[in-house]
Scaffold this active site. Structure first.
Site, short mmCIF file in Angstrom:
data_model
loop_
_atom_site.label_atom_id
_atom_site.label_comp_id
_atom_site.label_asym_id
_atom_site.label_seq_id
_atom_site.Cartn_x
_atom_site.Cartn_y
_atom_site.Cartn_z
N GLU A 85 -15.79 5.89 52.48
CA GLU A 85 -15.68 4.83 53.49
C GLU A 85 -14.56 3.84 53.16
O GLU A 85 -14.55 3.23 52.09
CB GLU A 85 -17.02 4.08 53.58
CG GLU A 85 -17.03 3.05 54.70
CD GLU A 85 -18.40 2.41 54.91
OE1 GLU A 85 -19.43 3.08 54.65
OE2 GLU A 85 -18.43 1.25 55.34
N LYS A 279 -27.73 -1.26 53.11
CA LYS A 279 -26.75 -0.16 53.20
C LYS A 279 -25.42 -0.61 52.58
O LYS A 279 -24.78 0.13 51.85
CB LYS A 279 -26.57 0.26 54.67
CG LYS A 279 -25.71 1.49 54.87
CD LYS A 279 -24.22 1.20 54.94
CE LYS A 279 -23.44 2.49 55.17
NZ LYS A 279 -21.99 2.27 55.07
N ASP A 295 -27.39 10.77 39.85
CA ASP A 295 -28.05 11.38 41.01
C ASP A 295 -28.28 10.30 42.07
O ASP A 295 -29.20 9.50 41.97
CB ASP A 295 -29.37 11.99 40.52
CG ASP A 295 -30.20 12.60 41.63
OD1 ASP A 295 -29.90 12.36 42.81
OD2 ASP A 295 -31.17 13.31 41.30
N HIS A 392 -12.08 -4.02 58.53
CA HIS A 392 -12.40 -2.63 58.84
C HIS A 392 -11.34 -2.01 59.74
O HIS A 392 -10.95 -0.87 59.56
CB HIS A 392 -13.75 -2.57 59.57
CG HIS A 392 -14.88 -2.41 58.62
ND1 HIS A 392 -16.08 -1.83 58.97
CD2 HIS A 392 -15.01 -2.74 57.32
CE1 HIS A 392 -16.88 -1.83 57.92
NE2 HIS A 392 -16.25 -2.38 56.92
C1 MEV Z 1 -20.78 -1.19 56.29
O1 MEV Z 1 -20.63 0.01 55.58
C2 MEV Z 1 -21.69 -2.14 55.56
C3 MEV Z 1 -22.02 -3.44 56.30
O2 MEV Z 1 -22.57 -3.16 57.58
C4 MEV Z 1 -23.04 -4.15 55.44
C5 MEV Z 1 -23.65 -5.39 56.08
O3 MEV Z 1 -23.73 -5.45 57.32
O4 MEV Z 1 -24.09 -6.25 55.31
C6 MEV Z 1 -20.79 -4.27 56.50
#
Ligand code: MEV
Length: 439
Positions: A85, A279, A295, A392
């Site tokens: 990513e 995430k 792992d 991004h």
């Molecule tokens: C993107 O990979 C992760 C985010 O969505 C985490 C978040 O929203 O805190 C930017």
């Protein structure tokens, strides 16, 4: 119509590809070219990779990157990260830089106990199986003395066995809950080998136990396996500094810190936000887990279960302002290793560990927790100030330009053009088309 195959694993790599191409890909010659372009010319290296799993036909590359400037417990690290990513490594590096002159990250392992269970059926009286267990516990503990010999020498081994009555969860369900210390090894093989041996002794002794045979009602082992839920193998990391020093992206430190804390509280309260919040944390954690040959599936499963331990899924991080000090922390379970598994055989994993000064498992737990915290800091810092898309979209633009095979001059012009414009596949394609037509 594809046909089933037998003996696939016995075929050579070349034969496997031939079979795939003719059976599933209408003899598309390009398919085999794509696969073979990733074969390594170094036969030894290729053989090594072929040996990791079964039925390999090619190698799958992921970028291996470095996030420098991480000050952790007063030591400076460059952290290796493997993931696909865009923006994650840049975000990590930014967070590391931000905290570098503010005392850096502090991390501490809270405990390192791992566990596994022997799952048992028993439909007799609870007092009977409890009696059997207490009479046989020392034999169960001793049954693995040969297996744990070298682990014990390193200061690890089986810590304890407990018989747990789980009949409230499931009729007739008991567990032998076993706890382990595995030092620098993740210890999955060690734990599973111990559990299977203990299970054998448990079954053998129960067959000879007169009170069971008298009633013709014996406990039966269903299965023996380690648990990837490791809430007793826990690490904590934090950053802190006066709010006055938290100024960021032109925003006053108090305003930024207050909004940041609020963002964490939202992730604590609302599962939909918590999942995305976590995430982002896993972007950092998984990348280091992969780079160090650990792992990631077990770590993911364990961490998400931990995030739900109080009955609702919630944020893994916490933030607060106390006496004008901003405090941001993470607590995660991490069962990882720096010996065994891939750590001694995958050249890039060896390199990743070397770069971290061949850390103990405890030290690596600290580094990984910091990587998660830094990633969360970077995400929230963008989210509550500029918004996430700014950073991004820059990477997104670069990816679109690569896909469209833009030259470096075309890319430069596109970067300037899209500085203040919305980036989309269509917009970039038509910009490039126009540029190409005008030349
Ligand atoms: C993107 O990979 C992760 C985010 O969505 C985490 C978040 O929203 O805190 C930017």
């Amino acid at each position: 119509m594809p046909q089933p195959v037998s003996g696939f694993s016995k075929k050579t790599k070349e034969e496997k590809i031939e079979w795939l191409v003719s059976n599933h890909l209408q003899n598309d010659a390009l398919a085999s070219q794509v696969l073979k372009q990733y074969w390594n010319d170094d036969e030894q290296l290729q053989k090594l990779h072929d040996g990791f799993i079964e039925n390999t036909i090619s190698n799958y590359y992921l970028p291996f990157a470095i996030a420098p400037n991480f000050l952790i417990n007063d030591e400076l690290y460059s952290i290796p990260m493997v993931l696909e990513e865009s923006s994650v490594v840049a975000a990590s590096s930014n967070a590391a830089k931000f905290w570098l002159d503010k005392g850096g990250f502090k991390a501490e392992v809270i405990s390192t106990v791992k566990n596994g269970q022997i799952h048992i059926n028993f439909y007799g009286a609870d007092s009977l199986i409890q009696k059997f267990f207490s009479e046989n516990k020392s034999q169960l503990l001793d049954s693995i003395s040969a297996i744990e010999y070298s682990m014990k020498k390193r200061g690890g081994g089986l810590l304890d066995i407990e018989l747990i009555n789980s009949t409230k969860l499931l009729k007739g369900y008991y567990q032998l809950h076993c706890t382990f210390e595995t030092k620098d090894a993740m210890g999955a093989n060690f734990i599973n080998t111990c559990l299977e041996e203990i299970a054998k002794t448990f079954e053998k002794n129960s067959k000879n136990y007169s009170e069971f045979s008298h009633l013709n009602n014996y406990p039966e082992v269903v299965m023996s396996i380690l648990s990837n839920y490791v809430p007793e193998c826990l690490v904590r990391a934090e950053v802190r500094c006066p709010v006055s020093k938290m100024t960021t992206n032109g925003i006053d430190g108090t305003i930024f810190s207050t909004k940041f804390v609020r963002a964490v509280k939202i992730a604590k309260a609302e599962t939909r936000r918590a999942v995305t919040h976590n995430k982002g944390i896993m972007n950092g954690i998984d990348a280091v887990i992969l780079a160090t040959g650990n792992d990631f599936r077990s770590v993911e499963a364990g961490i998400h279960a931990y995030a739900s331990r109080k009955g609702t899924y919630t944020s893994l991080t916490d933030a607060t302002i106390e006496n004008d000090i901003f405090i941001f922390s993470i607590e995660v379970p991490l069962a990882i290793g720096t010996v065994g598994g891939l750590t001694g055989i995958h050249p890039l994993v060896k390199f990743g560990l070397l770069l971290l000064q061949n850390p103990s498992a405890k030290k690596l737990m600290e580094i990984i927790a910091v990587a998660g915290l830094a990633q969360n800091f970077a995400a929230l810092r963008s989210l509550v100030t500029t918004g996430i898309q700014k950073g991004h979209m820059k990477m997104h633009l670069a990816n679109i330009l690569t896909k469209l095979e833009a030259t470096s001059s075309e890319s430069e012009q596109a970067l300037t053009y899209f500085e203040q414009k919305a980036i989309s596949n269509n917009a970039v394609t038509s910009f490039l088309n126009q540029l190409r037509e005008s030349n």
